[in-house]
Design an enzyme around this catalytic site. Sequence first.
Site, mmCIF file in Angstrom:
data_model
loop_
_atom_site.group_PDB
_atom_site.id
_atom_site.type_symbol
_atom_site.label_atom_id
_atom_site.label_comp_id
_atom_site.label_asym_id
_atom_site.label_seq_id
_atom_site.Cartn_x
_atom_site.Cartn_y
_atom_site.Cartn_z
ATOM 1 C CE LYS A 271 -28.053 -11.448 14.883
ATOM 2 N NZ LYS A 271 -28.087 -11.068 13.454
ATOM 3 C CD GLU A 275 -25.652 -8.115 13.038
ATOM 4 O OE1 GLU A 275 -26.532 -8.851 12.570
ATOM 5 O OE2 GLU A 275 -24.606 -7.815 12.445
ATOM 6 C CE LYS A 343 -21.862 -14.536 11.815
ATOM 7 N NZ LYS A 343 -22.243 -13.283 11.145
ATOM 8 C CG ASP A 348 -20.353 -10.609 9.593
ATOM 9 O OD1 ASP A 348 -20.667 -11.797 9.460
ATOM 10 O OD2 ASP A 348 -21.116 -9.663 9.364
ATOM 11 C CD GLU A 370 -23.236 -18.928 11.995
ATOM 12 O OE1 GLU A 370 -23.598 -19.085 13.182
ATOM 13 O OE2 GLU A 370 -23.565 -17.941 11.310
ATOM 14 C CD GLU A 376 -23.631 -11.121 4.914
ATOM 15 O OE1 GLU A 376 -23.693 -12.158 5.581
ATOM 16 O OE2 GLU A 376 -23.790 -9.986 5.410
HETATM 17 O O1 GCW Z 1 -23.077 -10.638 8.580
HETATM 18 C C1 GCW Z 1 -24.203 -10.298 9.283
HETATM 19 C C2 GCW Z 1 -25.248 -10.251 8.237
HETATM 20 C C3 GCW Z 1 -26.625 -10.313 8.809
HETATM 21 C C4 GCW Z 1 -26.701 -11.573 9.669
HETATM 22 C C5 GCW Z 1 -25.662 -11.486 10.760
HETATM 23 C C6 GCW Z 1 -25.638 -12.726 11.627
HETATM 24 C C7 GCW Z 1 -28.545 -13.017 10.078
HETATM 25 O O2 GCW Z 1 -25.066 -9.094 7.480
HETATM 26 O O3 GCW Z 1 -27.529 -10.365 7.747
HETATM 27 O O4 GCW Z 1 -27.986 -11.753 10.195
HETATM 28 O O5 GCW Z 1 -24.392 -11.352 10.193
HETATM 29 O O6 GCW Z 1 -24.867 -13.621 11.319
HETATM 30 O O7 GCW Z 1 -26.363 -12.801 12.581
#
Ligand code: GCW
Length: 684
Positions: A271, A275, A343, A348, A370, A376
């Site tokens: 990653k 973020e 993803k 997300d 993914e 979550e």
């Molecule tokens: O959805 C976000 C989550 C983070 C996560 C990020 C990711 C691991 O809130 O907690 O970090 O995605 O997938 O990198």
Amino acid sequence: MKKDKTPTACHLLLAACLFLVNTGAAENGHRLWLRADTSAQATVITSHIGATAVIAANELRKQWQGSPVILSVKNTLSIKDYGNEGFIINENSQKEISITAGSEAGLLYGAYHLLRLQAIGAAIGTLNISEAPKYKIRLLNHWDNLDGTIERGYAGYSIWKWDELPQTISPRYKEYARANASIGINGTVLNNVNATPQVLTSEMLQKVKIIAEVLRPYNIKVYLSINFSSPMALGGLNTADPLDKDVRQWWKNKVKEIYQLIPDFGGFLVKANSEGLPGPQDFGRTHLDGANMLAEALAPHKGIVMWRAFVYHPTDTDRAKQAYQEFTPFDGKFLPNVLIQVKNGPIDFQPREPFSPLFGAMQQTPVMSEFQITQEYLGFSNHLAYLGTMYKECLDSDTYAHGEGSSVAKATDGSLFGHKISAIAGVANIGEDTNWCGHHLAQANWYAFGRLAWNHTLSAESISREWIRQTFTDNEEFITPVAEMMMQSREAVVNYMMPMGLHHLFAWGHHYGPEPWCEVEGARPDWLPSYYHKADHTGIGFNRSSTGSNAVAQYFSPLREEFNHIQSCDERYLLWFHHVAWDYRMKSGRTLWDELCYHYDKGVQSVRKFQKIWDSMEPYIDAERFAHVQARLRIQARDAVWWKDACLLYFQIFSMRHIPYELERPVHDLDDLKKIKLNMTHHN
Ligand code: GCW
């Protein structure tokens, strides 16, 4: 009175134990779906003495109730068709069963397949089976931190006991390996993608080596998430620039060190520039430069790089478009051992998203999906949300990349674009809770992910049924209603949280409850719900059509046009792609506002129905798991009402319409709901 007639404490204890066994009450869910009687003493013949074949043989010896089984590894042409991990199961006229495979791993999967057929009552008639996995690499991603906490984990602390390793080896590791092997998982990324450089210290690698040794006989490779600035943090270099010669050498050395300890190490998950994590862009370079540098270091050892496409900059343009914009220009330029990990949706892991347009768009690069197994955004381990249906929804979506029939599954399993490597990943929902996943029924999501990674053509329903039968009982009176409930459960969550394409209405600081009104001064716009729902007096939804952000253009025709036009857009995605007037007429004939109310209400009613179904299941299963699930459904029912009231009362400020009178009335006040602050700490 004679002594032996007096019940002693010992007798009473024995009686109590028998009672528990009879009623099945002493049941904590730890055994997952692996519950076969182990006193079978089957005849199993094999000349293979490798650790993996030995496991296969022993599993069968202890559990197989049928004819003798012969295990053999062959390299004949007919076997080659089934790849290295496939197998053929045949029964001859003497009623002997043969499992033949190209490797010991194939024998292991064949053994578990046979045992599964037995467990679900399907090992009948003359066996004539051949199987090969659809994806070559079938991975769990653990978001486990080295201090034992788990990012977005809802089943306790991590099962990896780094403090105790390498001296102490938790018995859980082997149980974990066995459970995964039984569903075909063949790789695991041990640590969080938000990776600390510390995971690559020599001391840590000694610990990783031990886990790798426990998993290896079960045909599971270990992988690690890495931090891009490791050469600076660990190597003392003053840059992590991927084109810098010393940086490149540092990675080569580190990789070599890893392979000396773990010769079959799988590779890195990355990653980067996402973020707040470091990445090649910090040094004026690109994702391509970063991925290829690592790929070059790993290639001589046959390792792979899984480079995540979860990247988005804090701008006020459409976040849903960003990963595609960043990655498609690099298609065809990555080294052959790089996969781009995407993803399932463009944003997300929301309760529902359309598939990411990167599936199908990047054709010269292996792209892997993914999924989140951990919930979550789906009620953590408190809510029942069987995700087999969600995985299937994405995998079966047609990208139209090569015309009709170009499903996401085919675009990622190597078949559509002719890639040699293919992979699929699921973010694990596993923790040290006795029942592994928090909610007993959440074990099904781990199971379903594994089964679909092996064979994405299986149906979510058949997977739910085989899982229930192995995990609970073979009584149809239980299997049918519980399977039905599971099959409807994810849609129920979508309905009471964010139906019709709404997304990201979650509370700041955690992703559990509703906060569509959330405003945080100075926060990134794309971390706030209003960025996504855009509710105002005219309507609600994000205009991603050609008159808006034009995200629809990232999809192939005819899907692009289908999404683009409000009339043809699938109503499940309507507010994802369109800003729609409150009195817009839906296919049902209702106005948009009424339809929204109906969906929220339906979500609540579904959970109430699940409660009724579950309560009537009490006679069929053990008291402990029954009560546990019952308690969770109560939480879910309360949460569903919370979600419905919060969203409808808030959106009502804009719609200025009443909730249809035949629907349940709100039981909360918006002002009270706004005061709820859950004590869970995390960014966004
Ligand atoms: O959805 C976000 C989550 C983070 C996560 C990020 C990711 C691991 O809130 O907690 O970090 O995605 O997938 O990198």
